[in-house]
Design a protein around this motif. Structure first.
Motif, PDB file in Angstrom:
ATOM      1  N   SER A 233      -7.985  -1.226  -2.071  1.00  0.00           N
ATOM      2  CA  SER A 233      -9.006  -1.371  -3.119  1.00  0.00           C
ATOM      3  C   SER A 233      -8.663  -0.540  -4.348  1.00  0.00           C
ATOM      4  O   SER A 233      -8.851  -0.989  -5.481  1.00  0.00           O
ATOM      5  CB  SER A 233     -10.374  -0.956  -2.571  1.00  0.00           C
ATOM      6  OG  SER A 233     -10.326   0.372  -2.076  1.00  0.00           O
TER       7      SER A 233
ATOM      8  N   ARG B 189     -14.069  -6.884   2.822  1.00  0.00           N
ATOM      9  CA  ARG B 189     -13.491  -6.488   4.107  1.00  0.00           C
ATOM     10  C   ARG B 189     -13.636  -7.590   5.151  1.00  0.00           C
ATOM     11  O   ARG B 189     -12.918  -7.612   6.140  1.00  0.00           O
ATOM     12  CB  ARG B 189     -14.174  -5.213   4.605  1.00  0.00           C
ATOM     13  CG  ARG B 189     -13.880  -3.994   3.728  1.00  0.00           C
ATOM     14  CD  ARG B 189     -14.509  -2.751   4.319  1.00  0.00           C
ATOM     15  NE  ARG B 189     -14.213  -1.571   3.516  1.00  0.00           N
ATOM     16  CZ  ARG B 189     -14.648  -0.353   3.810  1.00  0.00           C
ATOM     17  NH1 ARG B 189     -15.396  -0.157   4.884  1.00  0.00           N
ATOM     18  NH2 ARG B 189     -14.342   0.674   3.036  1.00  0.00           N
TER      19      ARG B 189
ATOM     20  N   THR C 104       0.816  -1.223   0.000  1.00  0.00           N
ATOM     21  CA  THR C 104       0.000   0.000   0.000  1.00  0.00           C
ATOM     22  C   THR C 104       0.843   1.264   0.000  1.00  0.00           C
ATOM     23  O   THR C 104       0.313   2.357   0.187  1.00  0.00           O
ATOM     24  CB  THR C 104      -0.933   0.008   1.220  1.00  0.00           C
ATOM     25  OG1 THR C 104      -0.168  -0.271   2.397  1.00  0.00           O
ATOM     26  CG2 THR C 104      -2.021  -1.031   1.063  1.00  0.00           C
TER      27      THR C 104
ATOM     28  N   ARG D  44      -1.887   4.361   0.272  1.00  0.00           N
ATOM     29  CA  ARG D  44      -3.059   4.301  -0.602  1.00  0.00           C
ATOM     30  C   ARG D  44      -3.909   3.097  -0.225  1.00  0.00           C
ATOM     31  O   ARG D  44      -3.380   2.058   0.177  1.00  0.00           O
ATOM     32  CB  ARG D  44      -2.628   4.188  -2.061  1.00  0.00           C
ATOM     33  CG  ARG D  44      -1.805   5.365  -2.545  1.00  0.00           C
ATOM     34  CD  ARG D  44      -1.360   5.157  -3.972  1.00  0.00           C
ATOM     35  NE  ARG D  44      -2.504   5.011  -4.845  1.00  0.00           N
ATOM     36  CZ  ARG D  44      -2.429   4.439  -6.047  1.00  0.00           C
ATOM     37  NH1 ARG D  44      -1.293   3.949  -6.482  1.00  0.00           N
ATOM     38  NH2 ARG D  44      -3.499   4.353  -6.790  1.00  0.00           N
ATOM     39  N   PRO D  45      -5.245   3.211  -0.376  1.00  0.00           N
ATOM     40  CA  PRO D  45      -6.116   2.075  -0.042  1.00  0.00           C
ATOM     41  C   PRO D  45      -5.844   0.878  -0.946  1.00  0.00           C
ATOM     42  O   PRO D  45      -5.520   1.026  -2.126  1.00  0.00           O
ATOM     43  CB  PRO D  45      -7.531   2.637  -0.266  1.00  0.00           C
ATOM     44  CG  PRO D  45      -7.374   4.116  -0.226  1.00  0.00           C
ATOM     45  CD  PRO D  45      -6.006   4.406  -0.752  1.00  0.00           C
TER      46      PRO D  45
END
Length: 655
Positions: A100, A113, A90, A97-98
């Motif tokens: 997803s 999740r 990430t 950063r996420p």
């Protein structure tokens, strides 16, 4: 096995920051696909799985799911198999950063999740594609420590001799390792603790990886009299080198004093003489010293009171391209104390160790030499009233440039900077325009896409309408065919009905003729003598052609005519009938027109229906008996009398 093996993990329960031991979901993949997955595993089990599958990357979305702090991360990294690395997919902490959004960019589906195993699989896939930053907790250097093995003890009267023997062995081993490192062309620093028999302790800091050093130096046995062991050099802070942009802070020029040795004294001053750092670093490598210096500025002068300067100090100065100032002679302790004590009285600081005192004395001595020059630079800039940075001018002057040339060069740089600023401003304007244009283009593209969708929808509607129109045309054609057929049927029915009516009339005439003939036959058979009366002339119609035919056989024409069809009689034939001596016209069926009847009355010709009179047959000739003839004559006279009376009445009225 094709390509690297990656272990992706995601925390399932617990936390390194809580009392509950953390448990992880694990997914092990390679280019061949998924090799192994487990819903729940401890960290020790993960390390065992990495060894079993030969994994070289341990990937996670947050390294602090493995440890609560940097110290814990060092322990985690130390447990990883040799040659493997820890990767955070990430990004670095400064650019997190996420998961997803990263998955979406890479064309992978975002994980649920509630499913840590699915997240672990995605993390492994991203790391396999080269996504993420490696977590580095060590400098790219290796420490070699040579010391007495504490487990070996010797008592009695020979203990001193035994100690000196070990110290001599440490000295000999240090010389041997130094020779090996020189032959391998590996850069290093050496720190030693001297003793009466040789060296009590020696520590090499080799600026190379552990794998390179192991090719040259081997660790000793645990039971040897002296101990040689290798260890990696841990950083004070965890780093994400792929995510960090290293910028040397050249905006603040500094003067650095270094007292080299087993314990390194480090003093940093700015160009106004303010103390920025005073610190002792024990057995510090060049990397640690450089990192400390860069935290406060960029050195223009590096000073040391040791002559000749150690190799480590020279290399640090070369790293910064700084001026190295070395005392022509070693300063005496009294001089160092005097310089430092005066500074302590003036600033109120207190120096801790002798290493800090020596480094600060070296830095202050250099500063006092250049202080007047720095003051002169500031005065010159103030006199000229120039918008220049005095520290930047001082940096150039301290490196050997004259004040005038340094100011001129700085002014040129300012002009260039202004020009570049103008260009940057224009560039920024262009970029803003481009961004606006791009936004406008994107909006247009969106509208175009929407219009295309509308066009496709309308084209589909048109196709449906065309199909509907074609279907309606077929139905219309069928209806027209049916209508034409019905019209044709109606026409034929009308023609048939007209033909039937014509045939019925013809049949009626023929029946009348038959009745007439039958009556004649009956009369001929029932009467001995022919009936007396007025002979009748039978005509099919009162057409002009029929009247002309009568004129051709006038001798056989009687005074009374029987017309089988008088509906088409015209007044023009009455004169011809009068000339033939016709006094009465009897009709069968439809009467003649009223105009014909009126004109006939005016010409004294009686018009009546044949059904009003009795007709007999004299053979094949119809005859109206005398009594019927008298009645017909009476009607004629009655009509004449009535007409005469009407005329007389009209005359009387006129008179």
């Amino acid at each position: 096995m094709n390509g690297p093996v990656v272990v992706g993990i995601d925390i399932k329960s617990g936390s390194p920051r809580s009392k509950q031991r953390p448990l992880y979901s694990v997914s092990i993949i390679s280019n061949d696909g998924v090799l192994f997955e487990r819903e729940v595993a401890t960290f020790d089990e993960i390390i065992a799985l990495m060894n079993r599958y030969g994994a070289t990357i341990l990937a996670t979305d947050n390294v602090y799911e493995l440890a609560r702090d940097s110290k814990g991360l060092r322990e985690v990294i130390s447990k990883l198999p040799s040659g493997s690395k820890l990767v955070q997919v990430t990004g670095s902490p400064n650019n997190f950063r996420p998961l997803s959004s990263i998955a979406k960019e890479m064309g992978l589906s975002a994980p649920s999740r509630r499913d840590p195993l699915e997240s672990a699989r995605l993390i492994a896939q991203l790391a396999l594609r080269g996504v993420g930053f490696e977590v580095v907790a060590m400098y790219p250097e290796t420490r070699i420590l040579i010391t007495r093995n504490r487990s070996v003890k010797q008592g009695g009267s020979g203990s001193d001799r035994w100690r000196r023997s070990i110290e001599a062995s440490i000295l000999s081993e240090a010389n041997r390792i130094a020779t090996e490192l020189d032959l391998a062309n590996l850069d290093y620093d050496l720190y030693v603790e001297r003793a009466s028999g040789g060296l009590r302790r020696a520590e090499f800091i080799v600026y190379a990886s552990m794998s390179e050093v192991r090719k040259v130096v081997k660790e000793s046995s645990e039971w040897a009299p002296l101990r040689i062991f290798l260890r990696e050099s841990w950083r004070r802070k965890i780093k994400f080198p792929s995510g960090d942009v290293v910028k040397l802070p050249k905006s603040r020029p500094i003067i650095v004093g270094i007292d080299p040795g087993m314990s390194v004294g480090l003093a940093i001053l700015d160009l106004k003489g303010n103390l920025l750092l005073l610190k002792t670093l024990r057995r510090a490598s060049r990397s640690e010293i450089i990192e400390e210096i860069l935290d406060h500025g960029y050195p223009v002068i590096i000073a040391t009171d040791v002559n000749p300067p150690p190799k480590s100090v020279i290399k640090i100065a070369n790293t910064f391209d700084s001026k190295l100032v070395v005392a022509k002679y070693d300063m005496k302790a009294e001089e160092k104390k005097r310089i430092v004590s005066e500074y302590e009285e003036r600033t109120g600081i207190r120096v801790g160790s002798s290493h800090e005192r020596d480094s600060l004395a070296a830095a202050l001595k250099v500063y006092l030499k250049v202080k007047n020059l720095i003051t002169k630079i500031r005065q010159r800039i103030n006199e000229l009233d120039l918008p220049l940075d005095p520290d930047e001018i001082a940096r150039k002057v301290l490196k050997g440039m004259s004040i005038s040339l340094a100011i001129e060069e700085a002014l040129s740089e300012e002009v260039k900077k202004d020009r570049d600023l103008g260009l940057k401003h224009k560039y920024s304007e262009v970029r803003r325009e481009l961004r606006r244009a791009n936004r406008y283009i994107r909006s247009l593209m969106s509208k175009i896409a929407e219009l295309k969708r509308d066009i496709e929808r309308y084209e589909a509607l048109l196709r449906e309408k065309d199909e509907e129109i074609a279907e309606l045309k077929k139905r219309i054609e069928l209806l027209e065919d049916r209508r034409n057929m019905e019209i044709e049927v109606d026409r034929r029915i009308s023609a048939r009905d007209a033909r039937i009516r014509e045939l019925e009339k013809q049949l009626a005439r023929e029946r009348w003729k038959i009745d007439l003939l039958r009556s004649q036959i009956n009369q001929l058979t029932s009467q001995d003598k022919p009936p007396e009366g007025i002979r009748l002339t039978v005509l099919p119609s009162l057409s002009k052609d029929r009247i002309e035919m009568l004129q051709s056989r006038v001798s056989n024409v009687g005074e009374v005519i029987v017309a089988l069809d008088a509906s088409g009689a015209s007044s023009g034939i009455l004169r011809k009938l009068k000339d033939l001596g016709i006094r009465a016209v009897l009709y069968r069926g439809s009467p003649p027109p009223k105009q014909f009847i009126e004109s006939a009355r005016n010409m004294n010709i009686v018009v009546g229906s044949v059904d009003e009179y009795k007709i007999v047959w004299n053979g094949i000739t119809p005859v109206i008996p005398n009594e019927e003839a008298f009645r017909l004559l009476a009607k004629l006279n009655e009509d004449l009398l009535k007409e005469k009376m009407e005329v007389e009445t009209d005359l009387l009225n006129i008179i």
